[in-house]
Enzyme design. Structure first.
Site, PDB file in Angstrom:
ATOM      1  N   LYS A 190       1.212  -1.207  -0.261  1.00 22.54           N
ATOM      2  CA  LYS A 190       0.566  -0.074  -0.015  1.00 22.54           C
ATOM      3  C   LYS A 190       0.924   1.277  -0.370  1.00 22.54           C
ATOM      4  CE  LYS A 190      -1.965   2.677   2.796  1.00 22.54           C
ATOM      5  NZ  LYS A 190      -1.885   3.838   2.184  1.00 22.54           N
ATOM      6  N   GLU A 265      10.246   0.680   9.903  1.00 24.39           N
ATOM      7  CA  GLU A 265      11.786   2.097  10.684  1.00 24.39           C
ATOM      8  C   GLU A 265      10.597   3.444   9.991  1.00 24.39           C
ATOM      9  OE1 GLU A 265      13.285   5.385   9.289  1.00 24.39           O
ATOM     10  OE2 GLU A 265      12.994   4.126   6.892  1.00 24.39           O
ATOM     11  N   CYS A 299      13.479  10.931   7.653  1.00 26.74           N
ATOM     12  CA  CYS A 299      12.771   9.968   8.944  1.00 26.74           C
ATOM     13  C   CYS A 299      14.440  11.049   9.799  1.00 26.74           C
ATOM     14  CB  CYS A 299      12.625   8.461   8.831  1.00 26.74           C
ATOM     15  SG  CYS A 299      14.110   7.632   7.979  1.00 26.74           S
ATOM     16  N   GLU A 396       8.671  15.229  16.577  1.00 22.86           N
ATOM     17  CA  GLU A 396       9.294  15.034  15.266  1.00 22.86           C
ATOM     18  C   GLU A 396       8.861  16.179  14.461  1.00 22.86           C
ATOM     19  OE1 GLU A 396       8.948  11.395  12.310  1.00 22.86           O
ATOM     20  OE2 GLU A 396      10.741  11.610  12.200  1.00 22.86           O
TER      21      GLU A 396
END
Ligand code: NAI
Ligand code: MG
Length: 493
Positions: A190, A265, A299, A396
């Protein structure tokens, strides 16, 4: 107009060729008939209506993947031929790399120069790296007590559900298909709802390369519907996910009843530590690249830049000078260094953190504002006088917002660098080799860069400590996540 000296041309917005679900080698609309718009983040205009896959489509994709795994040509193919097909896919992507780079830029907003220089070559390299593994997956012979012969076989983990984000759409597909195909698994992927287009094109190229139908299936759609259906499906053996840690927590819960294998991850708040004894210009350039690359949507972005007090002011000055020159605008212009953020939700989140930084008392030295009134462009923003407990130093942000903090000595910095629930990456800038390796040992993160940033290689494992992930991608470590170990014991006569 082309000139003799022009090396890079501006592509035009490419034609979109695939918008449906790819199941068992066929393009099919969503069973519900629903579609969603994918937008051009530079203009906010819709690019295409894409099939909005859901549980029923996922179920069809899992059946196709199961058949291909257990009875189709994939299950009977020699490992070396699997590798050959993967190399063929890499070749087709390379042949089409100009069009794919433009499609990635269109859907994601990243500058065409980055798509050409990073996304495409890394995607191709990753598939070739793993193609080489296909026929080198071996078990062991094990000395056991008694008159027995014991050996292990490494077998594909099975049907894998792969859920990827929007920041490096093609590359994330390659990181996930590479080890899965080398191991002999089949895939239900996906792509992110923001950026489904290049993944769908790659699926078509996989078919053209001769990868049998059903080995790769792609269901575009949303996370809580299509994504969750993959995670809950009893016919899926493993989930590989890249995205936010909060989504990983939901996936872990949804995967619990079927005890799926999981690799994650996730995000980070990576420290980038600059000592006074470093090559200052290299460190400034590394800090700039380490944060602003890909509009800050990485990331592993170096989002906590710790600078030793002695050089703090000089460092800020140099950084502000580079920020002022950064070229923001049309991502199709080959000169552009920074494009728009991927969508309105990300744009709003980043602007919220910029406000919060100002309110919390950090000093906004450059940027802080939207660029223009169309498209999700944000100025490269630099906060100084940031302290460890401010939200901008803890959360973040995933945008072009750099926070610079001061530090005094090595002991102080190790504790502060580790004072986060994340642990994805870190960098250290110093000419002192002993200090560099001492920090590499002390910092709890999956990747440490010394005097460099964002150096990726398909052979080098990547992943997170703590809440930045589970397991590793890339390298042999990344392949192992797609393998089961079977032990076979034979009584000898
Ligand atoms: P997300 O984690 O929600 O989305 C990533 C993928 O997971 C997408 O394909 C999405 O459709 C899917 N997903 C969402 N909910 C799901 C569910 N319940 N079950 C299965 N799949 C699901 O990330 P999002 O919302 O796009 O971004 C939010 C924040 O996450 C960003 O601001 C950033 O901080 C972080 N992020 C980190 C990334 C990384 O590379 N580690 C990539 C993207 C986002
Ligand atoms: Mg989300």
């Amino acid at each position: 107009m082309a000139t003799a000296t022009a090396t890079a041309t501006a592509p035009s917005r490419p034609k979109v060729r695939h918008t449906e679900c790819f199941v068992g080698g066929k393009w099919i609309p969503a069973a519900s008939g629903k579609t969603f718009d994918t937008l051009d983040p530079a203009t906010e205009e819709p690019i295409a209506q894409v099939a909005e896959g859901d549980g029923e489509d996922v179920d069809a994709a899992v059946r196709a993947a199961r058949d291909a795994l257990e009875s189709g040509p994939w299950s009977k193919m020699d490992a070396r031929d699997r590798g050959r097909l993967m190399n063929k896919l890499a070749d087709l992507i390379e042949e089409e790399s100009e069009e794919l780079a433009a499609l990635e830029t269109y859907d994601n907003g990243k500058p065409i120069r980055d798509a050409r220089a990073a996304d495409l070559p890394l995607t191709i390299d990753c598939l070739r790296y793993y193609a080489g593994f296909a026929d080198k997956i071996q078990g062991e012979t094990i000395p056991v007590r008694g008159n027995y012969f014991t050996y292990t076989r490494r077998e594909p983990v099975g049907v894998v559900g792969q859920i990827i984000p929007w920041n490096f759409p093609m590359l994330m597909a390659a990181w996930k298909w590479g080890p899965a195909l080398a191991a002999g698994c089949t895939v239900v992927m996906k792509p992110a709802e923001q950026t489904p287009l290049t993944c769908l094109r790659m699926a078509r190229l996989a078919q053209k390369a001769g990868i049998p139908d059903g080995v790769i299936n792609v269901i575009p759609g949303y996370g809580p519907t299509a994504g969750a259906s993959i995670v809950k499906h009893p016919g899926v053996d493993k989930i590989a996910f890249t995205g936010e840690y909060k989504t990983a927590q939901i996936i872990m819960r949804d995967a619990a009843p079927t005890l799926k294998r999981l690799t994650f991850e996730l995000g980070g708040k990576s420290p980038n530590i600059v000592f006074a004894d470093s090559d200052l210009d290299a460190a400034v350039a590394g800090a700039h690249f380490g944060l602003y690359f890909n509009q800050g949507q990485c990331c592993c972005a170096g989002s906590r830049v710790f600078v030793e007090s002695k050089i703090y002011d000089k460092f800020i000055q140099k950084l502000a000078d580079i920020n002022a020159k950064r070229k923001i605008g049309d991502p199709f212009d080959p000169e552009t260094e920074q494009g728009p953020q991927v969508d309105k939700a990300q744009f709003d989140k980043i602007m919220h953190y910029i406000d919060l930084g100002k309110k919390e008392g950090a000093k906004c030295v450059t940027g802080g504002k939207r660029v223009g009134s169309k498209g999700y462009f944000i100025e490269p923003t630099l906060f100084t006088d940031v302290t460890d407990n401010m939200s901008i130093a803890k959360d973040e942000i995933f945008g072009p917002v750099m926070n610079v903090l001061r530090f005094k000595d090595t002991e102080d910095i190790v504790q502060r660098a580790n004072n986060t629930f994340y642990g994805l990456a870190a960098a250290v800038w110093t000419r002192d080799v002993g200090k560099a390796h001492a920090l590499a040992k002390a910092i709890k993160a999956g990747t440490i860069w010394i005097n460099c940033y964002d150096v990726f290689d398909a052979a080098a494992p990547f992943g997170g400590y703590k809440m930045s992930g589970m397991g590793r991608e890339l390298g042999y470590k990344g392949l192992e996540a797609y393998l089961e170990t079977k032990t076979v014991t034979v009584a000898l006569a």
